[in-house]
Scaffold this motif. Structure first.
Motif, PDB file in Angstrom:
ATOM      1  N   TYR A   1      19.858  27.869 -12.105  1.00  0.00           N
ATOM      2  CA  TYR A   1      21.307  28.057 -12.285  1.00  0.00           C
ATOM      3  C   TYR A   1      21.599  27.975 -13.772  1.00  0.00           C
ATOM      4  O   TYR A   1      21.012  27.147 -14.477  1.00  0.00           O
ATOM      5  N   ASP A   2      22.503  28.839 -14.254  1.00  0.00           N
ATOM      6  CA  ASP A   2      22.861  28.778 -15.671  1.00  0.00           C
ATOM      7  C   ASP A   2      24.271  29.328 -15.878  1.00  0.00           C
ATOM      8  O   ASP A   2      24.758  30.127 -15.068  1.00  0.00           O
ATOM      9  N   VAL A   3      24.903  28.877 -16.944  1.00  0.00           N
ATOM     10  CA  VAL A   3      26.248  29.330 -17.314  1.00  0.00           C
ATOM     11  C   VAL A   3      26.275  29.586 -18.824  1.00  0.00           C
ATOM     12  O   VAL A   3      25.687  28.812 -19.588  1.00  0.00           O
ATOM     13  N   HIS A   4      26.887  30.675 -19.226  1.00  0.00           N
ATOM     14  CA  HIS A   4      27.195  30.869 -20.647  1.00  0.00           C
ATOM     15  C   HIS A   4      28.646  31.303 -20.770  1.00  0.00           C
ATOM     16  O   HIS A   4      29.160  32.030 -19.918  1.00  0.00           O
ATOM     17  N   LYS A   5      29.308  30.818 -21.839  1.00  0.00           N
ATOM     18  CA  LYS A   5      30.709  31.199 -21.965  1.00  0.00           C
ATOM     19  C   LYS A   5      30.892  32.426 -22.858  1.00  0.00           C
ATOM     20  O   LYS A   5      30.032  32.736 -23.680  1.00  0.00           O
TER      21      LYS A   5
ATOM     22  N   MET B   1      18.725  35.943 -16.799  1.00  0.00           N
ATOM     23  CA  MET B   1      17.300  35.761 -17.047  1.00  0.00           C
ATOM     24  C   MET B   1      16.957  34.280 -17.228  1.00  0.00           C
ATOM     25  O   MET B   1      15.877  33.838 -16.854  1.00  0.00           O
ATOM     26  N   HIS B   2      17.896  33.519 -17.768  1.00  0.00           N
ATOM     27  CA  HIS B   2      17.659  32.071 -17.896  1.00  0.00           C
ATOM     28  C   HIS B   2      17.580  31.417 -16.514  1.00  0.00           C
ATOM     29  O   HIS B   2      16.716  30.565 -16.262  1.00  0.00           O
ATOM     30  N   ALA B   3      18.500  31.802 -15.631  1.00  0.00           N
ATOM     31  CA  ALA B   3      18.482  31.230 -14.275  1.00  0.00           C
ATOM     32  C   ALA B   3      17.161  31.576 -13.578  1.00  0.00           C
ATOM     33  O   ALA B   3      16.543  30.727 -12.931  1.00  0.00           O
TER      34      ALA B   3
HETATM   35 MG    MG Z   1      21.030  29.550 -20.830  1.00  0.00          MG
END
Ligand code: MG
Length: 388
Positions: A239-243, A273-275
């Protein structure tokens, strides 16, 4: 540091195998015989690079079978096995390795232990190393279907591959052979070494390292690979989040999508891709993206996130594991993901060296609720299954 290259001979037509498809391109446990063989060498940390020799007619089969694998550009074989090996050895001229392991593509069960033992024996200075097994069956000489006599099995050994050599020595042995005894059918490289007067030592081969010669052999391979099918499956979640920040595009699954904002992050902020990287690392028990690529490390500033995903895929392969599938969900109101889905799936499949059919990318909104609903950023979830 000694340099060791694997030379895989896959140029044969396999007349004993029958059918249209050469045996090295037939499949068991989801992969071609050739790919099983190549992955065994890729996984081995003492093998620096791999050169494959193929038949000129097999370019398409080869490209499909070796999709995504890191190999030297293939070279075409010649009219005989010996000529094919010469072409392969000459292609390694620039690489100039210390040692070369010459292996038949049709032996897909080659294991790390045998490769390790051959390399260790070469380092002791022998011209060549032959893995071989003693003959256990009683041998008969037969004429017209009638037994003539029993042949002593004393001092007789069954030769296997890979056969290991000092590169320059086996290259010149092959060249001399090519000039002097053209047309003779030399079925392995130790025969060439014998001709050149090189000293070849034997080491214990492996019963598992069988050669696929007939359809029956392939059936047996399918049976023995049943353990692969029944092997353990592990699942990983990411799981990942970017603002959002000011900008003109977002990068998702390696694909640049025009947008009136960008994503903020230390790297290229490819949230999907990070998730996915975290999911893969999770499935193999290797922590998370931050432990491998600390955000405090300046070298990852602005980095293209495929570096992270490729690293995770390499770790999976080093554990002799196989990615069964990956599934990624991108959560945002904008931009629209659907038009880019196919390109994203291809991009991920290429990085992971898997078939695009094993990659699924989908998108959802949160009905204008929460931070994604307010278009403050993008979230992504990923899940993967890995077979050990
Ligand atoms: Mg990230």
């Amino acid at each position: 540091m000694t340099k060791t290259v694997a030379l895989i001979v896959a140029a044969g037509r396999g007349h004993r195998f029958g059918g249209e498809l050469p045996k090295q391109y037939s499949k068991f446990a989801d992969k071609t015989v050739l790919r099983h063989t190549l992955e065994a060498f890729i996984r081995h940390t003492d093998i620096d690079s791999i050169q494959v020799v193929i038949h000129p007619d097999d370019m398409n089969l080869y490209s499909e079978a070796c999709y995504g694998l890191k190999l030297h550009k293939p070279v075409f074989g010649g009219a005989t096995r010996q000529q094919s090996v010469v072409n392969g050895l000459e292609a390694l001229n620039e690489d100039n390795p210390d040692h070369v392991l010459i292996h038949d593509a049709a032996r897909p069960f080659i294991d790390a232990d045998l490769i390790t033992r051959i390399i260790a024996s070469l380092k002791e200075g022998s011209h060549g190393i032959l893995p071989a097994l003693s003959v256990v069956d009683t041998l008969k000489q037969v004429s017209d279907g009638v037994v003539q006599k029993t042949v002593s099995r004393e001092n007789l050994w069954r030769a296997q591959t890979p056969q290991g050599f000092q590169y320059q020595q086996i290259l010149s042995a092959h060249k001399r052979c090519e000039q002097n005894i053209e047309g003779q059918n030399l079925t392995d490289d130790v025969s060439v070494a014998e001709y050149a007067g090189l000293k070849v030592r034997i080491i214990e081969g492996s019963e598992k390292n069988m050669k696929i010669t007939t359809q029956d052999d392939l059936t047996q391979a399918k049976m023995s690979s049943k353990y692969l099918i029944q092997a353990e499956t592990r699942t990983g979640l990411g799981y990942d989040v970017h603002k959002f920040c000011e900008g003109k595009e977002v990068i998702l699954c390696g694909v640049a999508i025009p947008h009136n904002q960008a994503l903020l992050g230390h790297s290229d902020a490819d949230v999907a891709m990070h998730a996915l990287t975290d999911a893969l690392l999770g499935a193999i028990g290797e922590g998370d993206i931050g432990t491998h690529f600390p955000p405090t490390d300046p070298q990852w500033k602005g980095a293209s996130s495929d570096v992270f995903l490729r690293h995770a895929a390499t770790l999976v392969m080093e554990k002799s594991a196989t990615i069964i599938n990956v599934d990624v969900t991108i959560i945002c109101e904008k931009p629209k993901i659907v038009p880019h889905r196919e390109k994203m799936e291809k991009s991920i499949a290429e990085i992971l060296s898997i078939d695009p059919g094993r990659v699924n990318i989908k998108a959802t909104t949160t009905e204008k609720l929460g931070f994604t609903g307010r278009c403050e950023g993008i979230a992504s979830q990923a899940v993967t299954s890995i077979r050990f």
